[in-house]
Design a protein around this motif. Structure first.
Motif, PDB file in Angstrom:
ATOM      1  N   ALA A  76       2.608 -21.137  39.888  1.00 14.08           N
ATOM      2  CA  ALA A  76       3.919 -22.061  39.985  1.00 14.08           C
ATOM      3  C   ALA A  76       4.621 -22.417  38.786  1.00 14.08           C
ATOM      4  O   ALA A  76       4.023 -22.759  37.645  1.00 14.08           O
ATOM      5  CB  ALA A  76       3.488 -23.276  40.586  1.00 14.08           C
ATOM      6  N   GLY A  77       6.162 -22.155  38.948  1.00 16.01           N
ATOM      7  CA  GLY A  77       6.855 -22.403  37.489  1.00 16.01           C
ATOM      8  C   GLY A  77       8.388 -22.016  37.734  1.00 16.01           C
ATOM      9  O   GLY A  77       8.622 -21.318  38.727  1.00 16.01           O
ATOM     10  N   HIS A  78       8.941 -22.535  37.130  1.00 12.46           N
ATOM     11  CA  HIS A  78      10.627 -22.064  37.061  1.00 12.46           C
ATOM     12  C   HIS A  78      11.290 -22.622  36.114  1.00 12.46           C
ATOM     13  O   HIS A  78      10.608 -23.086  34.928  1.00 12.46           O
ATOM     14  CB  HIS A  78      11.235 -22.778  38.209  1.00 12.46           C
ATOM     15  N   GLY A  79      12.397 -22.040  35.873  1.00  5.00           N
ATOM     16  CA  GLY A  79      13.245 -22.046  34.706  1.00  5.00           C
ATOM     17  C   GLY A  79      14.339 -22.922  34.645  1.00  5.00           C
ATOM     18  O   GLY A  79      14.733 -23.651  35.787  1.00  5.00           O
ATOM     19  N   LEU A  80      15.334 -23.103  33.512  1.00  2.00           N
ATOM     20  CA  LEU A  80      16.458 -23.844  33.656  1.00  2.00           C
ATOM     21  C   LEU A  80      17.370 -23.364  32.297  1.00  2.00           C
ATOM     22  O   LEU A  80      16.863 -23.156  31.150  1.00  2.00           O
ATOM     23  CB  LEU A  80      16.069 -25.395  33.334  1.00  2.00           C
ATOM     24  N   GLY A  81      18.398 -22.696  32.640  1.00  2.00           N
ATOM     25  CA  GLY A  81      19.422 -21.998  31.920  1.00  2.00           C
ATOM     26  C   GLY A  81      20.343 -23.304  31.233  1.00  2.00           C
ATOM     27  O   GLY A  81      20.455 -24.265  31.664  1.00  2.00           O
ATOM     28  N   HIS A  82      21.246 -22.681  30.434  1.00  2.00           N
ATOM     29  CA  HIS A  82      22.238 -23.430  29.791  1.00  2.00           C
ATOM     30  C   HIS A  82      21.776 -24.096  28.452  1.00  2.00           C
ATOM     31  O   HIS A  82      20.444 -24.267  28.248  1.00  2.00           O
ATOM     32  CB  HIS A  82      22.896 -24.362  30.791  1.00  2.00           C
ATOM     33  N   ALA A  83      22.925 -24.913  27.874  1.00  2.00           N
ATOM     34  CA  ALA A  83      22.269 -25.588  26.340  1.00  2.00           C
ATOM     35  C   ALA A  83      21.417 -26.932  26.920  1.00  2.00           C
ATOM     36  O   ALA A  83      21.845 -27.638  27.790  1.00  2.00           O
ATOM     37  CB  ALA A  83      23.567 -25.966  25.630  1.00  2.00           C
ATOM     38  N   PHE A  84      20.537 -27.334  26.063  1.00  2.00           N
ATOM     39  CA  PHE A  84      19.762 -28.413  26.242  1.00  2.00           C
ATOM     40  C   PHE A  84      20.318 -29.730  26.704  1.00  2.00           C
ATOM     41  O   PHE A  84      20.332 -30.302  27.651  1.00  2.00           O
ATOM     42  CB  PHE A  84      18.684 -28.475  25.292  1.00  2.00           C
ATOM     43  N   LEU A  85      21.401 -29.829  25.823  1.00  2.00           N
ATOM     44  CA  LEU A  85      22.013 -31.175  25.905  1.00  2.00           C
ATOM     45  C   LEU A  85      23.148 -31.148  27.185  1.00  2.00           C
ATOM     46  O   LEU A  85      23.779 -32.469  27.431  1.00  2.00           O
ATOM     47  CB  LEU A  85      22.983 -31.370  24.536  1.00  2.00           C
ATOM     48  N   ASP A  86      23.430 -30.180  27.685  1.00  2.00           N
ATOM     49  CA  ASP A  86      24.256 -29.978  28.860  1.00  2.00           C
ATOM     50  C   ASP A  86      23.459 -30.025  30.364  1.00  2.00           C
ATOM     51  O   ASP A  86      23.925 -30.112  31.264  1.00  2.00           O
ATOM     52  CB  ASP A  86      25.085 -28.819  28.912  1.00  2.00           C
ATOM     53  N   GLN A  87      22.412 -30.016  29.998  1.00  2.00           N
ATOM     54  CA  GLN A  87      21.209 -29.806  31.282  1.00  2.00           C
ATOM     55  C   GLN A  87      21.108 -31.507  31.721  1.00  2.00           C
ATOM     56  O   GLN A  87      20.955 -32.358  31.088  1.00  2.00           O
ATOM     57  CB  GLN A  87      19.965 -29.296  31.084  1.00  2.00           C
ATOM     58  N   ASP A  88      20.913 -31.446  33.172  1.00  2.00           N
ATOM     59  CA  ASP A  88      20.538 -32.782  33.698  1.00  2.00           C
ATOM     60  C   ASP A  88      19.144 -33.015  33.308  1.00  2.00           C
ATOM     61  O   ASP A  88      18.213 -32.498  33.546  1.00  2.00           O
ATOM     62  CB  ASP A  88      20.769 -32.927  35.157  1.00  2.00           C
ATOM     63  N   PHE A  89      18.609 -34.326  33.008  1.00  2.00           N
ATOM     64  CA  PHE A  89      17.398 -34.609  32.546  1.00  2.00           C
ATOM     65  C   PHE A  89      16.404 -34.511  33.543  1.00  2.00           C
ATOM     66  O   PHE A  89      15.341 -34.257  33.358  1.00  2.00           O
ATOM     67  CB  PHE A  89      17.268 -36.039  31.705  1.00  2.00           C
ATOM     68  N   ALA A  90      16.794 -34.834  34.883  1.00  2.00           N
ATOM     69  CA  ALA A  90      15.853 -34.847  35.926  1.00  2.00           C
ATOM     70  C   ALA A  90      15.590 -33.519  36.074  1.00  2.00           C
ATOM     71  O   ALA A  90      14.334 -33.200  36.431  1.00  2.00           O
ATOM     72  CB  ALA A  90      16.546 -35.360  37.365  1.00  2.00           C
ATOM     73  N   ALA A  91      16.416 -32.437  35.886  1.00  2.00           N
ATOM     74  CA  ALA A  91      16.122 -30.979  36.029  1.00  2.00           C
ATOM     75  C   ALA A  91      15.124 -30.521  34.970  1.00  2.00           C
ATOM     76  O   ALA A  91      14.272 -30.009  35.276  1.00  2.00           O
ATOM     77  CB  ALA A  91      17.194 -30.077  35.909  1.00  2.00           C
TER      78      ALA A  91
END
Length: 260
Positions: free
Chosen positions: A86-101
């Motif tokens: 189990a696992g998943h990723g998250l793209g885009h710049a760190f500071l532009d990401q939602d912290f809950a994600a």
């Protein structure tokens, strides 16, 4: 007395590498408990068609409650193989990401994974037998510009697997880390990375990746990188400065770098 079939627990089994790992388990004589955060009816039907007894848990393995739900399904039964995929990723710049994600990626890839492993790994150690397969990634070998959190979690899993393997040497329990590269799954869509070069690029077949990992687990190997190209990339990462690797990763993962 009739011999009981061995039991495998597979997480992230609704699609992709996890689906293929569960299939391989069924084809090789395991009964299964499968878990994912998405519906598992299709996977369950496929596995039953291969002759396996199958139980399912649909829950969020990023949470303690989700993992406890899976552990409750296992009950007091002996687990012969744990395939923690189990696992998943998250793209885009760190500071532009939602912290809950961000937190959900960390809790899925790391916290939930090692909590499940802590509980079932103890049982395996006590019974002096068992196989553990962790799905790491060659992404853990390089700084992941525009995918920083995901690569960081995989760096943890890659490292953790070797440490746990050493702690369990001579225990009868083996730990194997599968380290794939880009694989043709729902990963890039879920990570919002379809507008990147890596999101649009050629990817490995999840069935081939799973076969590589399953066979390595059954042999008791410590780690396995799938595919010649990925092996070359992993070898290069070991001797390339981290700043250079980060720049190379930017070219692959920065939004808007797709060639379409």
């Amino acid at each position: 007395m009739v011999d009981l079939r061995p039991l495998a627990v597979v997480t992230g089994a609704s699609s992709g590498i996890g689906y293929e790992l569960a299939k391989l388990c069924a084809q090789n004589g395991f009964d299964l408990i499968i878990a994912a955060d998405r519906p598992l009816a299709e996977t369950e039907q496929m596995l039953r068609g291969l002759g396996a007894s199958v139980e399912t848990v649909q829950g969020d393995l990023a949470t303690t409650d989700g993992v406890d739900q899976l552990l409750a399904k296992v009950g007091g039964r002996r687990v012969d193989a744990l395939l923690a995929n189990a696992g998943h990723g998250l793209g885009h710049a760190f500071l532009d990401q939602d912290f809950a994600a961000i937190r959900h990626v960390i809790d899925t890839n790391v916290t939930g994974t090692i909590y499940l492993l802590h509980q079932l790994g103890r049982r395996m150690r006590d019974q002096e037998r068992g196989r553990i397969l962790l799905t790491g990634s060659i992404a853990g070998l390089m700084p992941g510009s525009f995918q920083a959190v995901y690569n960081g979690t995989k760096a943890f899993i890659d490292s953790f697997s070797f440490a746990l393997r050493d702690e369990l040497k001579d225990s009868g329990v083996t730990v194997t880390c599968l380290m794939p590269g880009a694989t043709d799954t729902e990963f890039f869509e879920r990570a919002d990375m379809l507008d990147t070069k890596i999101g649009q690029g050629k990817k490995d077949d999840p069935a081939d990746v799973a076969k590589t990992g399953f066979e390595a687990m059954m042999r008791g190997e410590g780690d396995i990188v799938h595919g010649l190209k990925n092996k070359m990339q992993a070898a290069a990462a070991a001797v390339t400065p981290q700043s250079v690797l980060a720049g190379q990763h930017r070219k692959m993962a920065e939004p808007g770098t797709d060639e379409t």
